[in-house]
Design a protein around this motif. Structure first.
Motif, short mmCIF file in Angstrom:
data_model
loop_
_atom_site.label_atom_id
_atom_site.label_comp_id
_atom_site.label_asym_id
_atom_site.label_seq_id
_atom_site.Cartn_x
_atom_site.Cartn_y
_atom_site.Cartn_z
N ILE A 165 0.85 -1.20 0.00
CA ILE A 165 0.00 0.00 0.00
C ILE A 165 0.88 1.24 0.00
O ILE A 165 0.65 2.19 -0.76
N ALA A 166 1.90 1.22 0.85
CA ALA A 166 2.82 2.35 0.90
C ALA A 166 3.60 2.51 -0.39
O ALA A 166 3.86 3.64 -0.83
N LEU A 167 3.99 1.41 -1.01
CA LEU A 167 4.80 1.48 -2.22
C LEU A 167 4.07 2.14 -3.39
O LEU A 167 4.71 2.76 -4.25
N VAL A 168 2.75 2.02 -3.43
CA VAL A 168 2.00 2.70 -4.50
C VAL A 168 1.63 4.13 -4.10
O VAL A 168 0.99 4.85 -4.87
N GLY A 169 2.04 4.53 -2.90
CA GLY A 169 1.81 5.90 -2.45
C GLY A 169 0.51 6.10 -1.71
O GLY A 169 0.18 7.24 -1.34
N ALA A 170 -0.23 5.03 -1.46
CA ALA A 170 -1.51 5.14 -0.76
C ALA A 170 -1.30 5.04 0.76
O ALA A 170 -0.19 4.75 1.23
N THR A 171 -2.36 5.25 1.51
CA THR A 171 -2.30 5.23 2.96
C THR A 171 -2.93 3.96 3.51
O THR A 171 -4.10 3.68 3.23
N PRO A 172 -2.19 3.17 4.30
CA PRO A 172 -2.81 2.03 4.98
C PRO A 172 -3.72 2.54 6.09
O PRO A 172 -3.31 3.40 6.88
N VAL A 173 -4.93 2.02 6.14
CA VAL A 173 -5.87 2.36 7.20
C VAL A 173 -6.12 1.10 8.02
O VAL A 173 -6.63 0.10 7.50
N PHE A 174 -5.75 1.14 9.28
CA PHE A 174 -5.80 -0.06 10.11
C PHE A 174 -7.09 -0.12 10.92
O PHE A 174 -7.47 0.85 11.59
N VAL A 175 -7.73 -1.29 10.85
CA VAL A 175 -8.93 -1.58 11.61
C VAL A 175 -8.61 -2.77 12.53
O VAL A 175 -7.87 -3.68 12.14
#
Length: 366
Positions: A95-105
């Protein structure tokens, strides 16, 4: 001191499959097509049939499978992907490598899979996908996740690195959402002799894009229609998977039986909490992971008897230096933080004998 126990016994597996493995590898050495040789196409067809018809795109690792899936969906900066904090780093890494934000649940305290009842509250206008992890060999509540995704126009990508061979509502893991991704790392339920992985999807347009990304974005040789990666799976690794498929169903049955035997024999032991398998699915026990309040004592007691253990996983991803600052937390992650201090994985593989399993159980302090 008693002889050491194997945590995962790949040597016994090779001994059982040696003629097939050797013949398959020799065939690759003879024809010399080490990249995208005929075994790759054969393996993809057999894996597609195994999961129930979703197209299989083999790739160089389970991590690359997740990365290519995100790239094919066009997920990037300013986007969010909802996932579990209690998993191996690769889940958030891609997720980080494509520049997006991981959202943790947060997770369920008994299965350690993502708590689906908390997912919808984590969705924002930036959310593009939900990436549940089929932890320890059991899928999450995939139907509920698919329903949430349908309501909000999102994709569900199953991180099935640990669950190939498991079922959910009689469907196979990797074929229970829009995209399924698995790993063939040697210790996985279906493993090769190096790195490897696969993506499964039934959308022809999407699979075409993923196949292009896998070969540096080429639509045809030296014609690059999109940005891609070098994500092909080696032919020799495909050959190993083909040999292992010959008795994979037997190995899945053995994993289920050995896992149930652990549960039956450990029931009533007050010092540990047993893993839970939901009644509408099966678990292939990539890890057999118990929980205990006195983990160090259990590790020491087992080690004294030559029995190895592992911790899957000691630090949730939101507490990792690399991911804490770049992620978003939805609600609290109390369960993930608590189980990370309690989980302990015992030896688990299809070749675990009852004698050895009884020795492991007997070594656990009451």
């Amino acid at each position: 001191m008693a002889s050491a126990v194997d945590f995962i016994d790949l040597k016994s597996q090779y001994a059982a499959l040696k003629p097939s493995v050797d013949a398959r590898i020799q065939a690759v050495l003879d024809h010399g097509q080490y990249i995208m040789g005929p075994e790759v196409e054969e393996m993809e067809a057999k894996l597609s049939a195994y999961v129930g018809g979703a197209e299989c795109i083999s790739v160089s690792s389970g991590t690359e499978a997740l990365l290519i899936a995100l790239m094919a969906l066009g997920i990037g900066p300013s986007d969010e992907v909802i996932t579990s904090p209690f998993t191996f780093a690769a889940t958030a890494e891609v997720i980080a490598l494509v520049g997006a934000t991981p959202v943790f649940v947060d997770i369920e305290p008994d299965t350690c899979n993502i708590n689906v009842s908390l997912v919808e509250a984590a969705i924002t206008s930036r959310t593009r996908a939900i990436m549940p992890v089929s932890l320890y060999g059991q899928t999450a509540d995939m139907q509920e996740l698919n329903d949430i995704a349908d309501r909000h126009g999102l994709a569900v990508i199953e991180d099935a690195a640990q669950s190939f061979g498991a079922t959910y509502h009689d469907a196979k893991s990797c074929n229970v959402s829009r995209i399924g991704c698995t790993s063939f790392f040697p210790s996985k339920p279906l493993g090769c002799y190096g790195d490897g992985g696969a993506i499964f999807a039934s959308d022809p347009e999407l699979t075409t894009v993923m196949r292009q990304i896998r070969v540096h974005g080429q639509g045809k040789r030296y014609h690059h229609v999109r940005v891609g990666v070098g994500g092909r799976m080696d032919t020799i690794q495909a050959a190993v998977i083909l040999a292992k498929l010959e008795q994979f169903e037997w190995e899945v049955e053995r994993r289920i039986a050995i896992g149930q035997r652990y549960i039956d024999r450990l029931a009533g032991m007050n010092s540990i909490q047993l893993p839970v398998v939901r009644p509408d699915r099966s678990c292939v026990w990539a890890q057999f992971t118990i929980q205990t309040a006195d983990r160090d004592a259990l590790i020491a007691a087992l080690k004294a008897q030559g029995i190895p253990t592992a911790i899957h996983y000691p630090v949730p991803l939101h507490m990792q230096p690399a991911y804490g600052p770049i992620s978003r937390i939805s609600g609290t992650l109390n369960n993930a933080e608590a189980v990370s201090q309690r989980v302990l994985s015992l030896p688990m593989h299809p070749y675990l004998t009852e004698e050895t399993q009884d020795r492991i159980i007997a070594a656990l302090p009451v």
